[in-house]
Scaffold this motif. Structure first.
Motif, PDB file in Angstrom:
ATOM      1  N   HIS A  40     -12.829  -6.479  -2.348  1.00 23.76           N
ATOM      2  CA  HIS A  40     -12.812  -5.088  -2.821  1.00 23.76           C
ATOM      3  C   HIS A  40     -12.167  -4.177  -1.799  1.00 23.76           C
ATOM      4  O   HIS A  40     -11.531  -3.205  -2.143  1.00 23.76           O
ATOM      5  CB  HIS A  40     -14.226  -4.587  -3.116  1.00 23.76           C
ATOM      6  CG  HIS A  40     -14.864  -5.246  -4.292  1.00 23.76           C
ATOM      7  ND1 HIS A  40     -14.168  -5.595  -5.422  1.00 23.76           N
ATOM      8  CD2 HIS A  40     -16.134  -5.630  -4.511  1.00 23.76           C
ATOM      9  CE1 HIS A  40     -14.985  -6.155  -6.283  1.00 23.76           C
ATOM     10  NE2 HIS A  40     -16.185  -6.192  -5.753  1.00 23.76           N
ATOM     11  N   ARG A  41     -12.346  -4.507  -0.521  1.00 24.96           N
ATOM     12  CA  ARG A  41     -11.790  -3.655   0.522  1.00 24.96           C
ATOM     13  C   ARG A  41     -10.268  -3.595   0.408  1.00 24.96           C
ATOM     14  O   ARG A  41      -9.661  -2.569   0.651  1.00 24.96           O
ATOM     15  CB  ARG A  41     -12.205  -4.186   1.891  1.00 24.96           C
ATOM     16  CG  ARG A  41     -11.864  -3.252   3.001  1.00 24.96           C
ATOM     17  CD  ARG A  41     -12.563  -3.644   4.226  1.00 24.96           C
ATOM     18  NE  ARG A  41     -13.987  -3.381   4.019  1.00 24.96           N
ATOM     19  CZ  ARG A  41     -14.847  -3.191   4.986  1.00 24.96           C
ATOM     20  NH1 ARG A  41     -14.460  -3.257   6.204  1.00 24.96           N
ATOM     21  NH2 ARG A  41     -16.101  -2.956   4.731  1.00 24.96           N
ATOM     22  N   ASP A  42      -9.637  -4.698   0.033  1.00 21.74           N
ATOM     23  CA  ASP A  42      -8.188  -4.712  -0.137  1.00 21.74           C
ATOM     24  C   ASP A  42      -7.787  -4.393  -1.573  1.00 21.74           C
ATOM     25  O   ASP A  42      -6.681  -3.954  -1.826  1.00 21.74           O
ATOM     26  CB  ASP A  42      -7.627  -6.080   0.250  1.00 21.74           C
ATOM     27  CG  ASP A  42      -7.815  -6.361   1.722  1.00 21.74           C
ATOM     28  OD1 ASP A  42      -7.767  -5.401   2.518  1.00 21.74           O
ATOM     29  OD2 ASP A  42      -8.025  -7.529   2.076  1.00 21.74           O
ATOM     30  N   GLN A  43      -8.678  -4.636  -2.508  1.00 23.72           N
ATOM     31  CA  GLN A  43      -8.374  -4.487  -3.920  1.00 23.72           C
ATOM     32  C   GLN A  43      -8.451  -3.034  -4.380  1.00 23.72           C
ATOM     33  O   GLN A  43      -7.622  -2.578  -5.143  1.00 23.72           O
ATOM     34  CB  GLN A  43      -9.376  -5.337  -4.709  1.00 23.72           C
ATOM     35  CG  GLN A  43      -9.198  -5.331  -6.187  1.00 23.72           C
ATOM     36  CD  GLN A  43     -10.171  -6.286  -6.859  1.00 23.72           C
ATOM     37  OE1 GLN A  43     -10.899  -7.024  -6.221  1.00 23.72           O
ATOM     38  NE2 GLN A  43     -10.191  -6.255  -8.173  1.00 23.72           N
ATOM     39  N   VAL A  44      -9.457  -2.289  -3.924  1.00 21.07           N
ATOM     40  CA  VAL A  44      -9.668  -0.912  -4.372  1.00 21.07           C
ATOM     41  C   VAL A  44      -9.265   0.032  -3.251  1.00 21.07           C
ATOM     42  O   VAL A  44      -9.623  -0.175  -2.097  1.00 21.07           O
ATOM     43  CB  VAL A  44     -11.140  -0.684  -4.760  1.00 21.07           C
ATOM     44  CG1 VAL A  44     -11.370   0.749  -5.205  1.00 21.07           C
ATOM     45  CG2 VAL A  44     -11.554  -1.649  -5.868  1.00 21.07           C
ATOM     46  N   ALA A  45      -8.511   1.086  -3.598  1.00 22.56           N
ATOM     47  CA  ALA A  45      -8.039   2.035  -2.589  1.00 22.56           C
ATOM     48  C   ALA A  45      -7.877   3.415  -3.209  1.00 22.56           C
ATOM     49  O   ALA A  45      -7.790   3.570  -4.424  1.00 22.56           O
ATOM     50  CB  ALA A  45      -6.700   1.567  -2.018  1.00 22.56           C
ATOM     51  N   ILE A  46      -7.849   4.409  -2.333  1.00 25.69           N
ATOM     52  CA  ILE A  46      -7.536   5.766  -2.775  1.00 25.69           C
ATOM     53  C   ILE A  46      -6.027   5.827  -2.959  1.00 25.69           C
ATOM     54  O   ILE A  46      -5.276   5.540  -2.031  1.00 25.69           O
ATOM     55  CB  ILE A  46      -8.019   6.801  -1.751  1.00 25.69           C
ATOM     56  CG1 ILE A  46      -9.550   6.731  -1.652  1.00 25.69           C
ATOM     57  CG2 ILE A  46      -7.543   8.195  -2.135  1.00 25.69           C
ATOM     58  CD1 ILE A  46     -10.143   7.582  -0.549  1.00 25.69           C
ATOM     59  N   GLY A  47      -5.598   6.173  -4.163  1.00 27.87           N
ATOM     60  CA  GLY A  47      -4.181   6.144  -4.478  1.00 27.87           C
ATOM     61  C   GLY A  47      -3.460   7.462  -4.283  1.00 27.87           C
ATOM     62  O   GLY A  47      -2.261   7.498  -4.071  1.00 27.87           O
ATOM     63  N   GLY A  48      -4.173   8.567  -4.328  1.00 32.28           N
ATOM     64  CA  GLY A  48      -3.547   9.870  -4.178  1.00 32.28           C
ATOM     65  C   GLY A  48      -4.567  10.974  -4.285  1.00 32.28           C
ATOM     66  O   GLY A  48      -5.683  10.763  -4.744  1.00 32.28           O
ATOM     67  N   VAL A  49      -4.164  12.151  -3.828  1.00 30.57           N
ATOM     68  CA  VAL A  49      -5.048  13.314  -3.838  1.00 30.57           C
ATOM     69  C   VAL A  49      -4.244  14.535  -4.239  1.00 30.57           C
ATOM     70  O   VAL A  49      -3.099  14.701  -3.825  1.00 30.57           O
ATOM     71  CB  VAL A  49      -5.655  13.557  -2.431  1.00 30.57           C
ATOM     72  CG1 VAL A  49      -6.500  14.816  -2.411  1.00 30.57           C
ATOM     73  CG2 VAL A  49      -6.459  12.354  -1.967  1.00 30.57           C
TER      74      VAL A  49
END
Length: 173
Positions: A40-49
């Motif tokens: 999950h650490r590599d799979q899920v990320a903040i994509g933009g703000v």
């Protein structure tokens, strides 16, 4: 010459083999659970703000991206800013290879958009968005507005602070 074992020895052997198989099958999911979290650490990320929208609070959002091939249960995960405002994901699964935007204002939740239902802006011109899993473990962070090359577009100085976060001892913002 043939050797014959008593029936009870054969039965005990069969029971031992069956018990070992059950123990091995029960241990497999427990050992597989550890690496899944790391995925999950590599799979899920903040994509933009997109911060401080003049149009509406729904124009202020943080995008969460699932880059992996499997769905991820975000229930209980949190998204917070540097002042401690925290949004907790309620029963929500993020499909594989998809994104969801977490808006500040009011709206009806869907698979693409979630709403914090707040009346005031959360994301400042200088801020950090931090994503944690349901156990409070750090997943990703993005800061903007702190560098000299800041831009005033939707993703101001978007960068991943994963390494910086580990250096500061994993403190909550």
């Amino acid at each position: 010459m043939s050797v014959s074992f008593p029936v009870s020895v054969r039965r005990l052997s069969a029971v031992a083999v069956a018990a070992a198989s059950c123990v091995g099958a029960m241990a497999l999911p427990a050992s597989a659970a550890g690496p899944r979290h790391d995925a999950h650490r590599d799979q899920v990320a903040i994509g933009g703000v997109h911060s401080r929208s003049d149009r509406s609070l729904n124009g202020e959002w943080v995008e969460i991206r699932n880059n992996g091939r499997g769905d991820v249960n975000l229930s209980g995960w949190t998204l917070s800013d540097s002042q401690g405002h925290t949004y907790t994901f309620r029963r929500f699964w993020l499909d594989d290879r998809s994104t969801v935007r977490v808006h500040t204002g009011f709206g009806r939740d869907s698979s693409r958009d979630l709403y914090q239902n707040l009346r005031r802006a959360v994301w400042d011109e200088r801020d950090t968005a931090t994503l944690r899993d349901n156990r409070g473990r750090f997943i990703d962070a993005t800061s903007w507005g702190y560098g000299r090359n800041d831009r005033s577009d939707d993703n101001r100085s978007h960068r991943n602070d994963r390494d910086d976060h580990h250096r500061d001892g994993g403190r909550r913002h």
